[in-house]
Design a protein around this motif. Structure first.
Motif, PDB file in Angstrom:
ATOM      1  N   ARG A 241       0.795  -1.247  -0.051  1.00 29.06           N
ATOM      2  CA  ARG A 241      -0.118   0.043   0.123  1.00 29.06           C
ATOM      3  C   ARG A 241       0.925   1.295   0.073  1.00 29.06           C
ATOM      4  NH1 ARG A 241      -5.244   1.274   0.804  1.00 29.06           N
ATOM      5  NH2 ARG A 241      -5.692  -0.682   1.410  1.00 29.06           N
ATOM      6  N   ALA A 242       0.771   2.092  -1.185  1.00 29.87           N
ATOM      7  CA  ALA A 242       1.524   3.248  -1.097  1.00 29.87           C
ATOM      8  C   ALA A 242       0.846   4.473  -0.730  1.00 29.87           C
ATOM      9  CB  ALA A 242       1.785   3.556  -2.684  1.00 29.87           C
ATOM     10  N   HIS A 243       1.653   5.187   0.190  1.00 31.30           N
ATOM     11  CA  HIS A 243       1.308   6.513   0.975  1.00 31.30           C
ATOM     12  C   HIS A 243       1.963   7.647   0.398  1.00 31.30           C
ATOM     13  CE1 HIS A 243      -1.858   4.899   3.960  1.00 31.30           C
ATOM     14  NE2 HIS A 243      -1.112   3.674   3.795  1.00 31.30           N
ATOM     15  N   ASP A 244       1.288   8.676  -0.036  1.00 29.01           N
ATOM     16  CA  ASP A 244       1.966   9.905  -0.451  1.00 29.01           C
ATOM     17  C   ASP A 244       2.670  10.527   0.751  1.00 29.01           C
ATOM     18  OD1 ASP A 244       2.550  12.263  -1.366  1.00 29.01           O
ATOM     19  OD2 ASP A 244       0.743  13.032  -1.904  1.00 29.01           O
ATOM     20  N   PRO A 245       4.073  10.771   0.515  1.00 23.25           N
ATOM     21  CA  PRO A 245       4.674  11.432   1.606  1.00 23.25           C
ATOM     22  C   PRO A 245       4.061  12.891   2.166  1.00 23.25           C
ATOM     23  CG  PRO A 245       6.209  10.297   0.312  1.00 23.25           C
ATOM     24  CD  PRO A 245       4.810  10.473  -0.353  1.00 23.25           C
ATOM     25  N   ALA A 246       3.547  13.392   0.972  1.00 21.76           N
ATOM     26  CA  ALA A 246       2.956  14.825   1.460  1.00 21.76           C
ATOM     27  C   ALA A 246       1.463  14.618   1.476  1.00 21.76           C
ATOM     28  CB  ALA A 246       3.155  15.828   0.165  1.00 21.76           C
ATOM     29  N   GLY A 247       1.004  13.282   1.855  1.00 30.47           N
ATOM     30  CA  GLY A 247      -0.495  13.264   2.197  1.00 30.47           C
ATOM     31  C   GLY A 247      -0.909  13.745   3.631  1.00 30.47           C
ATOM     32  N   PRO A 248      -2.268  13.705   3.957  1.00 34.61           N
ATOM     33  CA  PRO A 248      -2.473  14.070   5.143  1.00 34.61           C
ATOM     34  C   PRO A 248      -2.360  13.256   6.454  1.00 34.61           C
ATOM     35  CG  PRO A 248      -4.530  13.086   4.028  1.00 34.61           C
ATOM     36  CD  PRO A 248      -3.316  13.064   2.930  1.00 34.61           C
ATOM     37  N   ALA A 249      -2.347  13.866   7.467  1.00 39.14           N
ATOM     38  CA  ALA A 249      -2.341  12.915   8.628  1.00 39.14           C
ATOM     39  C   ALA A 249      -3.625  12.227   8.900  1.00 39.14           C
ATOM     40  CB  ALA A 249      -1.994  13.793   9.967  1.00 39.14           C
ATOM     41  N   VAL A 250      -3.575  11.055   9.177  1.00 41.06           N
ATOM     42  CA  VAL A 250      -4.620  10.230   9.547  1.00 41.06           C
ATOM     43  C   VAL A 250      -4.965   9.727  11.002  1.00 41.06           C
ATOM     44  CG1 VAL A 250      -5.717   8.018   8.890  1.00 41.06           C
ATOM     45  CG2 VAL A 250      -4.421   8.988   7.066  1.00 41.06           C
ATOM     46  N   LEU A 251      -6.085   9.927  11.362  1.00 39.30           N
ATOM     47  CA  LEU A 251      -6.473   9.748  12.879  1.00 39.30           C
ATOM     48  C   LEU A 251      -7.723   8.771  12.912  1.00 39.30           C
ATOM     49  CD1 LEU A 251      -6.167  13.013  12.130  1.00 39.30           C
ATOM     50  CD2 LEU A 251      -6.186  12.857  14.671  1.00 39.30           C
ATOM     51  N   GLY A 252      -7.641   7.858  13.659  1.00 35.96           N
ATOM     52  CA  GLY A 252      -8.434   6.989  14.191  1.00 35.96           C
ATOM     53  C   GLY A 252      -9.471   7.440  15.151  1.00 35.96           C
ATOM     54  N   GLY A 253     -10.686   6.635  15.294  1.00 34.06           N
ATOM     55  CA  GLY A 253     -11.765   7.158  16.102  1.00 34.06           C
ATOM     56  C   GLY A 253     -11.316   7.306  17.613  1.00 34.06           C
ATOM     57  N   SER A 254     -10.245   6.461  17.865  1.00 35.59           N
ATOM     58  CA  SER A 254      -9.968   6.751  19.651  1.00 35.59           C
ATOM     59  C   SER A 254      -9.692   8.132  19.813  1.00 35.59           C
ATOM     60  CB  SER A 254      -8.908   5.724  19.949  1.00 35.59           C
ATOM     61  OG  SER A 254      -7.684   5.720  19.222  1.00 35.59           O
ATOM     62  N   THR A 255      -9.046   8.971  18.838  1.00 38.38           N
ATOM     63  CA  THR A 255      -8.457  10.274  19.052  1.00 38.38           C
ATOM     64  C   THR A 255      -9.887  11.361  19.314  1.00 38.38           C
ATOM     65  OG1 THR A 255      -8.631  10.916  16.734  1.00 38.38           O
ATOM     66  CG2 THR A 255      -6.674  10.041  17.497  1.00 38.38           C
ATOM     67  N   LEU A 256     -10.864  10.912  19.191  1.00 40.14           N
ATOM     68  CA  LEU A 256     -11.825  11.587  19.448  1.00 40.14           C
ATOM     69  C   LEU A 256     -12.030  11.915  21.088  1.00 40.14           C
ATOM     70  CD1 LEU A 256     -14.835  10.062  17.483  1.00 40.14           C
ATOM     71  CD2 LEU A 256     -13.283  11.795  16.769  1.00 40.14           C
ATOM     72  N   LEU A 257     -11.613  10.891  22.071  1.00 40.40           N
ATOM     73  CA  LEU A 257     -11.489  11.003  23.368  1.00 40.40           C
ATOM     74  C   LEU A 257     -10.576  12.019  23.753  1.00 40.40           C
ATOM     75  CD1 LEU A 257     -12.209   7.319  24.459  1.00 40.40           C
ATOM     76  CD2 LEU A 257     -13.857   9.145  24.079  1.00 40.40           C
ATOM     77  N   ARG A 258      -9.631  12.460  23.130  1.00 38.03           N
ATOM     78  CA  ARG A 258      -8.288  13.238  23.307  1.00 38.03           C
ATOM     79  C   ARG A 258      -8.565  14.552  22.949  1.00 38.03           C
ATOM     80  NH1 ARG A 258      -2.970  12.281  19.826  1.00 38.03           N
ATOM     81  NH2 ARG A 258      -4.594  13.194  18.312  1.00 38.03           N
ATOM     82  N   ASP A 259      -9.141  14.881  21.877  1.00 35.00           N
ATOM     83  CA  ASP A 259      -9.114  16.351  21.493  1.00 35.00           C
ATOM     84  C   ASP A 259     -10.239  17.217  21.864  1.00 35.00           C
ATOM     85  OD1 ASP A 259      -6.765  15.843  20.195  1.00 35.00           O
ATOM     86  OD2 ASP A 259      -7.404  15.577  18.334  1.00 35.00           O
ATOM     87  N   ALA A 260     -10.050  18.507  22.440  1.00 34.21           N
ATOM     88  CA  ALA A 260     -10.964  19.112  23.086  1.00 34.21           C
ATOM     89  C   ALA A 260     -12.218  19.541  22.447  1.00 34.21           C
ATOM     90  CB  ALA A 260     -10.305  20.578  23.605  1.00 34.21           C
ATOM     91  N   ALA A 261     -12.097  19.480  20.945  1.00 31.20           N
ATOM     92  CA  ALA A 261     -13.241  20.157  20.138  1.00 31.20           C
ATOM     93  C   ALA A 261     -14.277  19.239  20.244  1.00 31.20           C
ATOM     94  CB  ALA A 261     -12.870  20.633  18.589  1.00 31.20           C
ATOM     95  N   TYR A 262     -13.932  17.926  20.357  1.00 28.83           N
ATOM     96  CA  TYR A 262     -15.036  16.745  20.419  1.00 28.83           C
ATOM     97  C   TYR A 262     -15.966  16.873  21.447  1.00 28.83           C
ATOM     98  CZ  TYR A 262     -12.173  15.154  16.491  1.00 28.83           C
ATOM     99  OH  TYR A 262     -11.502  14.955  15.392  1.00 28.83           O
ATOM    100  N   ALA A 263     -15.442  17.409  22.475  1.00 28.00           N
ATOM    101  CA  ALA A 263     -16.025  17.390  24.028  1.00 28.00           C
ATOM    102  C   ALA A 263     -17.511  17.791  24.108  1.00 28.00           C
ATOM    103  CB  ALA A 263     -15.300  18.079  24.941  1.00 28.00           C
ATOM    104  N   HIS A 264     -17.877  18.738  23.015  1.00 25.64           N
ATOM    105  CA  HIS A 264     -19.273  19.410  22.991  1.00 25.64           C
ATOM    106  C   HIS A 264     -20.213  18.430  22.309  1.00 25.64           C
ATOM    107  CE1 HIS A 264     -17.411  23.223  24.176  1.00 25.64           C
ATOM    108  NE2 HIS A 264     -16.373  23.105  23.085  1.00 25.64           N
ATOM    109  N   SER A 265     -19.939  17.206  21.678  1.00 24.08           N
ATOM    110  CA  SER A 265     -20.906  16.617  20.897  1.00 24.08           C
ATOM    111  C   SER A 265     -21.502  15.496  22.027  1.00 24.08           C
ATOM    112  CB  SER A 265     -20.305  15.670  19.794  1.00 24.08           C
ATOM    113  OG  SER A 265     -20.751  14.727  19.630  1.00 24.08           O
ATOM    114  N   PRO A 266     -22.703  15.622  22.109  1.00 25.55           N
ATOM    115  CA  PRO A 266     -23.390  14.573  23.066  1.00 25.55           C
ATOM    116  C   PRO A 266     -23.170  13.196  22.725  1.00 25.55           C
ATOM    117  CG  PRO A 266     -24.925  16.289  22.359  1.00 25.55           C
ATOM    118  CD  PRO A 266     -23.774  16.229  21.437  1.00 25.55           C
ATOM    119  N   ALA A 267     -22.631  12.870  21.397  1.00 24.88           N
ATOM    120  CA  ALA A 267     -22.445  11.290  21.060  1.00 24.88           C
ATOM    121  C   ALA A 267     -20.969  10.953  21.722  1.00 24.88           C
ATOM    122  CB  ALA A 267     -22.666  11.159  19.552  1.00 24.88           C
TER     123      ALA A 267
END
Length: 405
Positions: A241-267
């Motif tokens: 599987r090839a990934h572009d060295p200038a491609g985006p950062a990729v984040l999985g669903g577990s990061t939702l528990l870390r970053d502050a902006a998600y805290a406003h979501s009831p879900a």
């Protein structure tokens, strides 16, 4: 006073005086030195290591703008503009690649939907095919995602070297590698900084040493509730599987528990409860699945996780230089393999020293991961917790220097 090391005798002498002496040449220290110098002050940065090797140099270089909140978001947005400007001026790689958050459950997608609504055009909801295509992951199990176009990527080691070199080349600015700050002695309007290479008289001192704050000011570190949090990262390859060295950062669903902006979501509560029921080991090791493609061999920098709670109890809570957790590595590899649709191979393993602190409740940095203290006359400490130095330091520096000199 400790005698200088043999290596130090071959280095050029330090300036006798400086308006600002900065201890630590990570991104937090360099950000404040650059800001002070841009305002016309003389600066000296002292760094005990011979090259960038701290927390900001060991991470993936993701400038995670969109998922910050309130005052932290303000600093992240300011940092974004400064990163792009400094990249052009100092000649290091920085790119507005954006980031892709991949959702593998309906509750994760609901959290992302709330973020997109709150960010009003600065985030885009993706269907399953779009998320898998942008992230270069398997579509199996993916229900959607979000694209965060404001996020950046930098090559952290290259950027830190370039920033230090550019600063050192300017008049009335010096960066001293392999130089250890030893003591700070307050005088009348000045502070004597004793180092392994001699003494410097400073108008102000700024200590930006991250997890090593307790080595300089243990009582201050204890008062702020600073705790060490060593994170594990891997360099891996996903065969076929090839990934572009200038491609985006990729984040999985577990990061939702870390970053502050998600805290406003009831879900978000549904995400946490599902993980507690279905995959409690991810919560136990604080797995925040992210990867960034690297140049050269097509590898990925994969992170982050830490020792499990059981491992921490077993070794008495040792947290400055703990034994590496095989469990944490295995969880990272498992989750990455599921997202990429194939097993990944480890090329290298290392750890990132970090800190966590209770968010301040009062003052100009209330609710942020920033701890700014004045533990001694003429000395200010700046600590950015939760791995957010690369994301926020260049914006934070303007606020701190406003009240410093």
């Amino acid at each position: 006073m400790r005698p200088p090391s043999p290596r130090a005798t071959h280095l050029p002498p330090l300036p006798a005086t400086a308006d600002l002496v900065v201890v630590g040449a990570g991104i937090v220290g360099l950000a404040h030195a650059l800001e002070a110098h841009a305002r016309g002050h003389s600066v000296l940065v002292v760094e005990r290591d011979p090259r960038p090797d701290g927390a900001s140099a060991r991470r993936g270089g993701h400038v995670a703008v969109t998922t910050q909140d309130a005052a932290t978001l303000s600093c992240a947005l300011a940092s974004r503009e400064r990163w792009l400007k400094l990249g052009r001026e100092a000649g290091f790689w920085v790119k507005d690649t954006g980031a892709v958050v991949v959702a593998r459950s309906a509750d994760e997608l609901a959290v992302l939907d709330d973020l997109v609504a709150a960010r009003d055009g600065d985030a885009q909801l993706l269907d399953a095919a779009q998320a898998a295509d942008r992230a270069r992951v398997t579509e199996d199990g993916v229900v959607g995602g979000a694209f965060l176009p404001l996020d950046l990527r930098v090559d952290p080691r290259d950027a830190l070297r370039a920033l230090a070199t550019a600063l050192d080349a300017r008049p009335r600015a010096d960066v001293a590698w392999s130089t250890t700050a030893l003591t700070f002695e307050a005088g009348t309007g000045r502070t004597l900084v004793r180092t392994s290479r001699g003494e410097v008289v400073a108008r102000r001192v700024l200590v930006a040493v991250g997890p090593d704050l307790d080595r300089f000011f243990p009582e201050e570190a204890a008062r702020t509730g600073l705790r060490h949090d060593v994170r594990q990262v891997l360099r891996v390859v996903a065969p076929g599987r090839a990934h572009d060295p200038a491609g985006p950062a990729v984040l999985g669903g577990s990061t939702l528990l870390r970053d502050a902006a998600y805290a406003h979501s009831p879900a978000l509560a549904d995400v946490r409860e599902r993980l507690r029921t279905e995959a409690p080991e991810l919560l136990d090791a604080a797995v925040h699945l992210t990867f960034t493609p690297l140049a050269g061999d097509g590898s990925l920098l994969l992170g982050e996780a830490r020792r499990t709670d059981a491992e921490r109890r077993a070794d008495g809570g040792l947290d400055r230089d703990p034994e590496r957790s095989d469990v944490a590595d295995a969880l990272l590899l498992r989750e990455a393999g599921a997202l990429l649709g194939r097993p990944v191979e480890v090329r290298r393993r290392w750890s990132v020293p970090d800190v966590v602190v209770p968010r301040p409740r009062r003052g100009p940095f209330a609710g942020t991961p920033f701890v700014v203290t004045d533990p001694a006359p003429g000395v200010t400490t700046v600590t950015v917790a939760d791995g957010l130095g690369t994301t926020t330091a260049l914006g934070l520096a303007a606020k701190v220097v406003d009240g410093l000199l």
